[in-house]
Scaffold this active site. Structure first.
Site, short mmCIF file in Angstrom:
data_model
loop_
_atom_site.label_atom_id
_atom_site.label_comp_id
_atom_site.label_asym_id
_atom_site.label_seq_id
_atom_site.Cartn_x
_atom_site.Cartn_y
_atom_site.Cartn_z
N GLN A 181 -2.51 -9.51 4.96
CA GLN A 181 -1.63 -9.35 3.79
C GLN A 181 -0.47 -10.33 3.80
O GLN A 181 0.07 -10.66 2.75
CB GLN A 181 -1.07 -7.91 3.74
N CYS A 324 -9.88 4.76 -1.10
CA CYS A 324 -11.03 4.57 -0.22
C CYS A 324 -12.12 3.84 -1.01
O CYS A 324 -12.00 3.65 -2.22
CB CYS A 324 -11.52 5.88 0.35
#
Ligand code: PLP
Length: 385
Positions: A181, A324
Site C-alpha cells: 500500500q 472479503c
C-alpha cells in the site's frame, strides 16, 4: 432511494485497486503486440527479455534497491507468501504485526513455524517496547522472522519500520515488509528502512492486476514456491508476465514522478474528514502518521455496509473497512486489533489516487453527510414511533 444518475461518479477505492495509468496501458499494449518468450534467444525473445529487465530496473528504483534483487511474482500476495515460505529455511519463530494483511497473516500461519502476534496501540501503531522486550528475552540460538507492513490498507497508518528493523537486527533476525500500500504513495528506500525483503503489487499504484514483486536484500535465502523452468533466478518459475511487468514498470515510474502530488491529496482528504467528524464520525488512526491518500472513518450508529451502499447509490465508490473476497462485508480485524471492536462493523475507507481531485473528496463529503443525515433522521423517527 433514487439514484442521482446525472451526478459524476467518484472513485475513492484506490487502495483496493488504483485506476490503470495511461502509461501502463500503453506499455502493456506495446508488449502484448510483440509477444515473445523472454527465454527465447531469437530477436523477438531478446526484445521481451529487455522489457523484463528494464521493468526490473524501474521496479527496483521504486524502493531504491539494485535491479537484480527484484523477483517478479503474480502480485502482492505471492510476494508475501514467498517471503514467509522462505522463513522456514532458517528462522525458528515468526512474529507478525497485529494489523497485517491476510496475505502475510495466513502465510505466516502456513509457514509451519510458531507464530506470535505483535500488538498495536489504539492508533494502530506497532508497539516497539513489546518487540524490544520480546526479542530481548530471546534465546541466542533462536532466529526470529518478523513481518511488519509499511502502511496499513484499511487505515493508512504507517509503521515505524526502521526502528523495528534495528531491534530485529539486534536479535539476529530478519524483517519482511509488506509495502504493497505504501509504494507509489510515499518515498521508500529499502536500505534506509532496514528491510530484508519488501513485497510490492502493481495494481495498487496504477499498474495492472496480477503482477507484483518481492525485493530481497543481499544474501537473503529464499525458498521458491513454484519450481519449473528456472525463471527469476530459479526463485519463481513460470514464463514471465511480460506485458504485466511492462505495465508495472511504467506505473512505478509514473507513481514516482507524481509522489509530490500526494501532499495536496492529504489536504483534500483532511478537509473532507473534518466535515464527517463534525457530523459525529471518528477518524481511525488520526494521531498516527498515515498515508496521504487514505481515510478510515467510523460512524458509531451506521453500519459500514449501509454506508458503502448509500454512497454507491449516489455514484461514490468506497470500501468497507475490510471486504472479503465474496464481496460481503465483515467486521474489520484491523480495528479489532486496535481495541476498537465497537467500531469494527461501522468503519469505511475512502482512498484517493492519481485520478483523484479536490472535487472528488468534496463530493464524497457532501454525499456522506447527506446519507448519514438521512440515516440518523430515520433512526430517530424509529425511536419515537
Ligand atoms: N498486502 C496489502 C497490504 C494489501 O493491501 C494487499 C491487497 O489488498 C495485498 C498485500 C495483496 O496484494 P495483491 O492483491 O497484489 O495480491
Amino acid at each position: 432511494m433514487v439514484t442521482n444518475a446525472s451526478a459524476p461518479t467518484v472513485y475513492l477505492d484506490h487502495n483496493a485497486t488504483s485506476r490503470l495509468r495511461p502509461e501502463a496501458m500503453a506499455a502493456m499494449m506495446s508488449a502484448l503486440g510483440q509477444a515473445a518468450n523472454p527465454s527465447s534467444v531469437h530477436a523477438a525473445g531478446r526484445r521481451a527479455r529487455a522489457t523484463v529487465e528494464d521493468g526490473r530496473a524501474a521496479v527496483a528504483a521504486l524502493v531504491a534497491a539494485p535491479a537484480p534483487h527484484v523477483i517478479f511474482t503474480s502480485g502482492g500476495t505471492e510476494a508475501n507468501a514467498l517471503a514467509l515460505a522462505s522463513a522456514a529455511r532458517w528462522a525458528s519463530r515468526v512474529i507478525v504485526g497485529a494489523t497485517e494483511h491476510e496475505a502475510v497473516a495466513a502465510n505466516a500461519a502456513a509457514s509451519g513455524l510458531p507464530v506470535e502476534i505483535w500488538p498495536v496501540d489504539a492508533n494502530g501503531v506497532a508497539d516497539l517496547d513489546w518487540l524490544q522486550a520480546r526479542l530481548g528475552g530471546w534465546e541466542a540460538a533462536e532466529r526470529p522472522f518478523v513481518a511488519l507492513m509499511l502502511a496499513n490498507n484499511e487505515t493508512g497508518v504507517i509503521q515505524p519500520v526502521a526502528e523495528a528493523a534495528a531491534i530485529v537486527r539486534g536479535a539476529n533476525g530478519r524483517l519482511h515488509v509488506d509495502a504493497v500500500q505504501a509504494a507509489g504513495k510515499i518515498e521508500i528506500d529499502m536500505t534506509a528502512l532496514g528491510a530484508d525483503s519488501v513485497a510490492l503489487s502493481a495494481h495498487k499504484l496504477g499498474g495492472p492486476q496480477g503482477v507484483g514483486a518481492l525485493v530481497g536484500a543481499d544474501g537473503i535465502q529464499l525458498r521458491p514456491l513454484l519450481r519449473g523452468g528456472g525463471q527469476e533466478r530459479g526463485l519463481r518459475a513460470g514464463t514471465e508476465n511480460v506485458a504485466g511487468i511492462a505495465g508495472f514498470a511504467a506505473a512505478a515510474q509514473a507513481a514516482e514522478r507524481d509522489l509530490d502530488s500526494y501532499q495536496a491529496q492529504a489536504v483534500w482528504r483532511d478537509q473532507a474528514a473534518e466535515r464527517l467528524v463534525a457530523m459525529g464520525a471518528i477518524v481511525v488512526g488520526e494521531a498516527a502518521p498515515r498515508l496521504p491518500n487514505t481515510l478510515c472513518v467510523a460512524a458509531p450508529e451506521f453500519s459500514a455496509q449501509l454506508q458503502v451502499m448509500g454512497l454507491d447509490l449516489e455514484g461514490v465508490m468506497i470500501s468497507a473497512g475490510a471486504a472479503c473476497s465474496s464481496g460481503r462485508v465483515k467486521p474489520s480485524g484491523v480495528l479489532t486489533a486496535m481495541g476498537l471492536s465497537d467500531l469494527a462493523g461501522c468503519a469505511i475507507r475512502a482512498s484517493g489516487g492519481w485520478t483523484t481531485t479536490e472535487q472528488d473528496w468534496n463530493r464524497f463529503a457532501d454525499v456522506w453527510c447527506a446519507v448519514y443525515g438521512r440515516h440518523m433522521t430515520r433512526a430517530r423517527m424509529k425511536e419515537f414511533a
